[in-house]
Design a protein around this motif. Structure first.
Motif, PDB file in Angstrom:
ATOM      1  N   LEU A  11     144.944  18.310  89.940  1.00 28.78           N
ATOM      2  CA  LEU A  11     144.192  17.415  89.071  1.00 28.78           C
ATOM      3  C   LEU A  11     143.213  16.585  89.875  1.00 28.78           C
ATOM      4  N   LYS A  12     142.157  16.159  89.200  1.00 25.69           N
ATOM      5  CA  LYS A  12     141.255  15.140  89.734  1.00 25.69           C
ATOM      6  C   LYS A  12     141.572  13.887  88.932  1.00 25.69           C
ATOM      7  N   TYR A  13     142.104  12.875  89.601  1.00 20.24           N
ATOM      8  CA  TYR A  13     142.526  11.656  88.925  1.00 20.24           C
ATOM      9  C   TYR A  13     141.335  10.724  88.739  1.00 20.24           C
ATOM     10  N   SER A  17     142.220   8.601  83.036  1.00 23.14           N
ATOM     11  CA  SER A  17     142.400   9.991  82.620  1.00 23.14           C
ATOM     12  C   SER A  17     142.381  10.878  83.859  1.00 23.14           C
ATOM     13  N   TYR A  18     142.483  12.162  83.628  1.00 22.14           N
ATOM     14  CA  TYR A  18     142.387  13.104  84.740  1.00 22.14           C
ATOM     15  C   TYR A  18     141.769  14.391  84.240  1.00 22.14           C
ATOM     16  N   GLU A  19     141.220  15.151  85.172  1.00 24.91           N
ATOM     17  CA  GLU A  19     140.655  16.467  84.875  1.00 24.91           C
ATOM     18  C   GLU A  19     141.530  17.522  85.533  1.00 24.91           C
ATOM     19  N   VAL A  21     141.946  20.690  87.509  1.00 25.16           N
ATOM     20  CA  VAL A  21     141.191  21.532  88.429  1.00 25.16           C
ATOM     21  C   VAL A  21     141.806  22.925  88.448  1.00 25.16           C
ATOM     22  N   ARG A  23     145.068  24.927  86.528  1.00 25.54           N
ATOM     23  CA  ARG A  23     146.082  24.827  85.478  1.00 25.54           C
ATOM     24  C   ARG A  23     147.490  24.952  86.031  1.00 25.54           C
ATOM     25  N   SER A  46     143.369   6.780  91.108  1.00 23.94           N
ATOM     26  CA  SER A  46     142.098   7.489  91.244  1.00 23.94           C
ATOM     27  C   SER A  46     141.523   7.253  92.646  1.00 23.94           C
TER      28      SER A  46
END
Length: 71
Positions: A11-13, A17-19, A21, A23, A46
């Motif tokens: 994940l990108k924190y 929220s987070y994205e 990267v 799955r 983050s």
């Protein structure tokens, strides 16, 4: 918490929220090394790009890193 199956997510924190990267269904707590299912992930930094198992762990980690002058 027992959690032994699945795939590690990357994940990108972000702030609040987070994205995703890569799955997966869990991340690993930066302090304890325990897996955290994504549906239970509530605490991360983050600034440090780390996930935490609980609010206490997150708070203690932030205080320690701040004391070191890293943030």
């Amino acid at each position: 918490m027992l959690f032994s199956s699945g795939r590690l997510a990357k994940l990108k924190y972000l702030s609040g929220s987070y994205e995703v990267v890569t799955r997966g269904d869990h991340v690993v707590c930066a302090v304890t090394g325990q897996p955290i299912p994504l549906d239970r992930l509530r605490y991360w930094s983050s600034e440090l790009q780390e996930a935490y198992l609980s609010a206490d762990i997150a708070s203690n980690r932030y205080a320690a890193v701040r004391a070191e002058g890293r943030i």
